[in-house]
Scaffold this active site. Structure first.
Site, PDB file in Angstrom:
ATOM      1  N   ARG A  65      26.405  30.042 -26.168  1.00  0.00           N
ATOM      2  CA  ARG A  65      26.385  28.655 -25.830  1.00  0.00           C
ATOM      3  C   ARG A  65      27.543  27.837 -26.555  1.00  0.00           C
ATOM      4  NH1 ARG A  65      20.481  27.235 -27.299  1.00  0.00           N
ATOM      5  NH2 ARG A  65      21.290  25.160 -26.569  1.00  0.00           N
ATOM      6  N   ASN A  98      20.754  16.842 -28.911  1.00  0.00           N
ATOM      7  CA  ASN A  98      21.592  17.679 -28.356  1.00  0.00           C
ATOM      8  C   ASN A  98      22.585  18.305 -29.375  1.00  0.00           C
ATOM      9  OD1 ASN A  98      20.506  16.951 -25.766  1.00  0.00           O
ATOM     10  ND2 ASN A  98      22.359  15.768 -25.176  1.00  0.00           N
ATOM     11  N   HIS A 115      18.752  17.839 -34.111  1.00  0.00           N
ATOM     12  CA  HIS A 115      18.522  19.206 -34.056  1.00  0.00           C
ATOM     13  C   HIS A 115      19.707  20.012 -34.331  1.00  0.00           C
ATOM     14  CE1 HIS A 115      15.028  18.295 -31.285  1.00  0.00           C
ATOM     15  NE2 HIS A 115      14.632  18.139 -32.313  1.00  0.00           N
ATOM     16  N   THR A 182      15.545  12.826 -21.827  1.00  0.00           N
ATOM     17  CA  THR A 182      14.764  13.928 -22.612  1.00  0.00           C
ATOM     18  C   THR A 182      13.280  14.008 -22.110  1.00  0.00           C
ATOM     19  OG1 THR A 182      13.809  14.382 -24.840  1.00  0.00           O
ATOM     20  CG2 THR A 182      14.518  12.028 -24.341  1.00  0.00           C
ATOM     21  N   ASN A 207      16.102   8.267 -16.898  1.00  0.00           N
ATOM     22  CA  ASN A 207      15.859   9.579 -16.671  1.00  0.00           C
ATOM     23  C   ASN A 207      15.940  10.048 -15.445  1.00  0.00           C
ATOM     24  OD1 ASN A 207      15.064  12.398 -17.084  1.00  0.00           O
ATOM     25  ND2 ASN A 207      13.721  11.769 -18.628  1.00  0.00           N
ATOM     26  N   LEU A 208      16.340  11.040 -14.900  1.00  0.00           N
ATOM     27  CA  LEU A 208      16.522  11.615 -13.491  1.00  0.00           C
ATOM     28  C   LEU A 208      14.735  11.483 -13.118  1.00  0.00           C
ATOM     29  CD1 LEU A 208      18.257  12.929 -11.680  1.00  0.00           C
ATOM     30  CD2 LEU A 208      17.851  14.915 -12.175  1.00  0.00           C
ATOM     31  N   GLU A 209      13.756  12.151 -13.866  1.00  0.00           N
ATOM     32  CA  GLU A 209      12.250  11.932 -13.508  1.00  0.00           C
ATOM     33  C   GLU A 209      11.925  11.579 -14.641  1.00  0.00           C
ATOM     34  OE1 GLU A 209      11.541  15.920 -13.184  1.00  0.00           O
ATOM     35  OE2 GLU A 209      12.442  16.540 -11.029  1.00  0.00           O
ATOM     36  N   ALA A 225      21.941  10.472 -15.013  1.00  0.00           N
ATOM     37  CA  ALA A 225      22.361   9.750 -16.018  1.00  0.00           C
ATOM     38  C   ALA A 225      23.962   8.935 -15.983  1.00  0.00           C
ATOM     39  CB  ALA A 225      22.491  10.587 -17.585  1.00  0.00           C
TER      40      ALA A 225
HETATM   41  C1  BJW Z   1      18.242  14.164 -16.662  1.00  0.00           C
HETATM   42  C2  BJW Z   1      19.439  14.891 -15.912  1.00  0.00           C
HETATM   43  C3  BJW Z   1      20.363  13.874 -15.361  1.00  0.00           C
HETATM   44  C4  BJW Z   1      18.072  16.413 -15.867  1.00  0.00           C
HETATM   45  N1  BJW Z   1      20.499  12.694 -15.787  1.00  0.00           N
HETATM   46  N2  BJW Z   1      18.256  13.211 -16.816  1.00  0.00           N
HETATM   47  C5  BJW Z   1       1.492  20.627 -31.121  1.00  0.00           C
HETATM   48  C6  BJW Z   1       1.699  19.333 -30.846  1.00  0.00           C
HETATM   49  C7  BJW Z   1       2.818  18.350 -31.270  1.00  0.00           C
HETATM   50  C8  BJW Z   1       3.820  19.100 -31.999  1.00  0.00           C
HETATM   51  C9  BJW Z   1       3.781  20.415 -32.174  1.00  0.00           C
HETATM   52  C10 BJW Z   1       2.712  21.091 -31.855  1.00  0.00           C
HETATM   53  N3  BJW Z   1       2.773  22.534 -32.031  1.00  0.00           N
HETATM   54  C11 BJW Z   1       4.027  22.574 -32.707  1.00  0.00           C
HETATM   55  C12 BJW Z   1       4.846  21.325 -32.754  1.00  0.00           C
HETATM   56  C13 BJW Z   1       6.067  20.814 -33.303  1.00  0.00           C
HETATM   57  C14 BJW Z   1       6.929  21.332 -32.408  1.00  0.00           C
HETATM   58  C15 BJW Z   1       6.706  20.776 -31.062  1.00  0.00           C
HETATM   59  O1  BJW Z   1       7.121  19.533 -30.677  1.00  0.00           O
HETATM   60  N4  BJW Z   1       6.320  21.715 -30.244  1.00  0.00           N
HETATM   61  C16 BJW Z   1       6.269  21.446 -28.943  1.00  0.00           C
HETATM   62  C17 BJW Z   1       6.484  22.351 -27.905  1.00  0.00           C
HETATM   63  C18 BJW Z   1       4.780  20.763 -28.766  1.00  0.00           C
HETATM   64  N5  BJW Z   1       8.381  20.609 -33.099  1.00  0.00           N
HETATM   65  C19 BJW Z   1       8.957  21.309 -34.229  1.00  0.00           C
HETATM   66  O2  BJW Z   1       8.618  22.418 -34.596  1.00  0.00           O
HETATM   67  C20 BJW Z   1      10.241  20.374 -34.686  1.00  0.00           C
HETATM   68  N6  BJW Z   1       9.893  20.486 -36.027  1.00  0.00           N
HETATM   69  C21 BJW Z   1       8.800  19.819 -36.706  1.00  0.00           C
HETATM   70  O3  BJW Z   1       8.110  19.172 -36.122  1.00  0.00           O
HETATM   71  O4  BJW Z   1       8.915  19.607 -38.193  1.00  0.00           O
HETATM   72  C22 BJW Z   1       7.627  19.349 -38.636  1.00  0.00           C
HETATM   73  C23 BJW Z   1       8.276  17.699 -39.204  1.00  0.00           C
HETATM   74  C24 BJW Z   1       8.947  16.907 -38.405  1.00  0.00           C
HETATM   75  C25 BJW Z   1       9.032  15.656 -39.140  1.00  0.00           C
HETATM   76  C26 BJW Z   1       8.970  15.635 -40.348  1.00  0.00           C
HETATM   77  C27 BJW Z   1       8.420  16.147 -41.313  1.00  0.00           C
HETATM   78  C28 BJW Z   1       7.848  17.583 -40.654  1.00  0.00           C
HETATM   79  C29 BJW Z   1      11.333  21.131 -34.434  1.00  0.00           C
HETATM   80  C30 BJW Z   1      11.653  21.205 -32.827  1.00  0.00           C
HETATM   81  C31 BJW Z   1      13.179  21.754 -32.908  1.00  0.00           C
HETATM   82  C32 BJW Z   1      13.506  21.734 -31.354  1.00  0.00           C
HETATM   83  N7  BJW Z   1      14.739  22.600 -31.202  1.00  0.00           N
HETATM   84  C33 BJW Z   1      15.287  22.848 -29.696  1.00  0.00           C
HETATM   85  C34 BJW Z   1      16.215  23.830 -29.870  1.00  0.00           C
HETATM   86  C35 BJW Z   1      17.420  23.345 -30.591  1.00  0.00           C
HETATM   87  C36 BJW Z   1      18.637  24.309 -30.642  1.00  0.00           C
HETATM   88  C37 BJW Z   1      19.186  24.926 -29.328  1.00  0.00           C
HETATM   89  O5  BJW Z   1      19.893  23.944 -28.377  1.00  0.00           O
HETATM   90  O6  BJW Z   1      18.707  25.903 -28.879  1.00  0.00           O
HETATM   91  O7  BJW Z   1      15.714  21.488 -29.342  1.00  0.00           O
HETATM   92  S1  BJW Z   1      14.077  23.223 -28.501  1.00  0.00           S
HETATM   93  C38 BJW Z   1      14.817  22.169 -27.356  1.00  0.00           C
HETATM   94  O8  BJW Z   1      14.053  20.972 -27.090  1.00  0.00           O
HETATM   95  C39 BJW Z   1      16.145  21.391 -28.086  1.00  0.00           C
HETATM   96  C40 BJW Z   1      15.991  19.991 -27.381  1.00  0.00           C
HETATM   97  O9  BJW Z   1      16.679  19.353 -28.359  1.00  0.00           O
HETATM   98  C41 BJW Z   1      14.456  19.819 -27.211  1.00  0.00           C
HETATM   99  C42 BJW Z   1      14.292  18.786 -26.327  1.00  0.00           C
HETATM  100  O10 BJW Z   1      14.422  19.004 -25.253  1.00  0.00           O
HETATM  101  P1  BJW Z   1      15.199  17.879 -24.072  1.00  0.00           P
HETATM  102  O11 BJW Z   1      16.427  17.440 -24.542  1.00  0.00           O
HETATM  103  O12 BJW Z   1      14.215  16.912 -23.881  1.00  0.00           O
HETATM  104  O13 BJW Z   1      15.599  18.834 -22.981  1.00  0.00           O
HETATM  105  P2  BJW Z   1      14.635  19.277 -21.621  1.00  0.00           P
HETATM  106  O14 BJW Z   1      15.235  20.252 -20.886  1.00  0.00           O
HETATM  107  O15 BJW Z   1      13.255  19.261 -22.150  1.00  0.00           O
HETATM  108  O16 BJW Z   1      14.504  17.828 -20.600  1.00  0.00           O
HETATM  109  C43 BJW Z   1      15.656  17.398 -19.894  1.00  0.00           C
HETATM  110  C44 BJW Z   1      15.341  16.275 -19.407  1.00  0.00           C
HETATM  111  O17 BJW Z   1      16.754  15.933 -18.863  1.00  0.00           O
HETATM  112  C45 BJW Z   1      14.256  15.897 -18.302  1.00  0.00           C
HETATM  113  O18 BJW Z   1      13.213  14.919 -18.640  1.00  0.00           O
HETATM  114  C46 BJW Z   1      14.927  15.725 -16.930  1.00  0.00           C
HETATM  115  O19 BJW Z   1      14.297  14.814 -16.015  1.00  0.00           O
HETATM  116  C47 BJW Z   1      16.444  15.061 -17.598  1.00  0.00           C
HETATM  117  N8  BJW Z   1      17.355  15.262 -16.708  1.00  0.00           N
HETATM  118  N9  BJW Z   1      19.123  16.152 -15.378  1.00  0.00           N
HETATM  119  C48 BJW Z   1      19.412  12.284 -16.455  1.00  0.00           C
HETATM  120  N10 BJW Z   1      21.231  14.353 -14.462  1.00  0.00           N
END
Ligand code: BJW
Length: 239
Positions: A65, A98, A115, A182, A207-209, A225
Site C-alpha cells: 500500500r 486516511n 490514524h 467515511t 458522502n457517496l452513501e 466527493a
Molecule cells: C465515497 C466515495 C466517493 C466511497 N466519494 N465517498 C465497540 C463499540 C465502539 C468502539 C469499539 C468497540 N469495539 C472496539 C472499539 C474501538 C475500535 C472500533 O471503532 N471498532 C469498531 C470496529 C467498532 N476503535 C479503535 O480501536 C481505535 N482506537 C481506540 O478506540 O482507542 C481507544 C481510545 C480512543 C480515544 C481516546 C482514548 C482511547 C483505533 C481505530 C484504528 C482504525 N485503523 C484503521 C486502519 C489504519 C491503517 C490502515 O490504513 O491500514 O483505520 S481501520 C480503517 O477504518 C482505517 C480507516 O481510517 C478507518 C475508517 O474507515 P473509513 O475511512 O470510514 O473507510 P470505509 O471503507 O469504512 O468507508 C468508506 C466511505 O467512503 C463510505 O462511507 C463510502 O460511502 C464512501 N465513499 N467512495 C465520496 N467517490
C-alpha cells in the site's frame, strides 16, 4: 433542511475525512464492495496481535500500500479542501483518518493524521518516527538507533489515535463540523459528529452513501466527493 440558509456566521471549521475522499484517486476504501477488508482479515493486518503473530504478512500488506499511494494523485475533492484551507481566515482543521498524503500533496497545510501515515515508520525500540517511502519487509535499521524495529506508523484497532486532545479542542471551538467519505464505523472518529453537535456546531455530511451515523447530521449531501466537495467549498467561499 437547507443547511446554508439556516447557518449562523461561521468562523471555525473541523473537517473529518475518510477513505471515500481518496477513492476517486484509485485508493481502495475498507468496507465498500471489493474494499480492503473483503480482501484481508482485519484482525490479521490491522491489530497489534496480528502483527505479533505474522509480522511478514503485515509488513508486506503495508509495503504494497505504501508503494501504491506514491503512484496516486490528489483528486478535485482534495484540491477543493486545499483551496478552502488557503482561503479560510478562521480556524480550520482537516482531521483525516486516511494514511495517504493526498491532502498535503494537494496543498493543504492544516491537516492532522489521526490514524498515522503510510509515509512514516515507527521504531518500537526508540520511538523515532522517520519519514519512510521504502519497504520494511527486510527489517531495515532505524535511522535513529540502528535497531531493526521499524513498523508502519499507522493506528491499528486497540491502539489510541494520534492527537486526540488537539482534535477535541478543535471540536469544542467548531461552528461547523463536516464529515467527508467515511462510513462512521470506526470510533472515536465516528463519535465526533455527536461531540460537535452537543457543543453547538452545525453538522454536514458529504458522502457517496449515507453513513452509519447519518441521522446525527443537520444535512447530508450524497454524491462522489470529486463533485460534492468542490461544490460545497465554492458555496462556502462564495457566500
Ligand atoms: C465515497 C466515495 C466517493 C466511497 N466519494 N465517498 C465497540 C463499540 C465502539 C468502539 C469499539 C468497540 N469495539 C472496539 C472499539 C474501538 C475500535 C472500533 O471503532 N471498532 C469498531 C470496529 C467498532 N476503535 C479503535 O480501536 C481505535 N482506537 C481506540 O478506540 O482507542 C481507544 C481510545 C480512543 C480515544 C481516546 C482514548 C482511547 C483505533 C481505530 C484504528 C482504525 N485503523 C484503521 C486502519 C489504519 C491503517 C490502515 O490504513 O491500514 O483505520 S481501520 C480503517 O477504518 C482505517 C480507516 O481510517 C478507518 C475508517 O474507515 P473509513 O475511512 O470510514 O473507510 P470505509 O471503507 O469504512 O468507508 C468508506 C466511505 O467512503 C463510505 O462511507 C463510502 O460511502 C464512501 N465513499 N467512495 C465520496 N467517490
Amino acid at each position: 433542511m437547507c443547511f446554508m440558509a439556516a447557518m449562523a456566521p461561521l468562523r471555525n471549521i473541523v473537517i473529518l475525512t475518510g477513505a471515500g475522499i481518496s477513492a476517486e484517486s484509485g485508493i481502495d476504501t475498507f468496507r465498500s464492495a471489493g474494499g480492503l477488508w473483503e480482501q484481508h482479515k482485519v484482525e490479521d493486518v490491522a491489530t497489534p496481535e496480528g502483527f505479533a503473530r505474522d509480522p511478514d504478512l503485515v509488513l508486506r500488506f503495508y509495503d504494497m500500500r505504501r508503494a501504491a499511494i506514491q503512484t496516486k494523485t490528489p483528486n478535485p475533492a482534495h484540491e477543493a479542501l486545499a483551496k478552502l484551507d488557503g482561503a479560510w481566515g478562521g480556524e480550520l482543521l482537516i482531521v483525516t483518518q486516511n494514511v495517504d498524503d493526498l491532502h498535503e500533496r494537494a496543498g493543504a497545510t492544516r491537516v492532522l493524521h489521526m490514524h498515522g501515515e503510510h509515509l512514516n515508520a515507527w521504531c518500537a525500540a526508540c520511538d523515532a518516527r522517520p519519514r519512510w517511502t521504502e519497504p520494511l519487509i527486510h527489517r531495515p535499521p532505524c535511522p535513529a538507533c540502528g535497531e531493526p524495529a521499524l513498523r508502519p506508523d499507522v493506528v491499528w484497532f486497540g491502539e489510541v489515535p494520534y492527537e486526540m486532545d488537539r482534535i477535541h479542542a478543535a471540536l469544542r471551538e467548531a461552528d461547523l463540523f463536516v464529515s467527508i467519505g467515511t462510513s462512521g464505523a470506526v470510533y472515536p472518529a465516528a463519535g465526533f459528529v455527536r461531540n460537535a453537535r452537543s457543543l453547538g456546531a452545525q453538522t454536514l455530511e458529504l458522502n457517496l452513501e449515507a453513513s452509519q451515523g447519518s441521522r446525527w447530521f443537520d444535512e447530508t449531501r450524497l454524491g462522489p466527493a470529486s463533485e460534492v466537495v468542490p461544490a460545497w467549498v465554492d458555496e462556502l467561499l462564495g457566500g
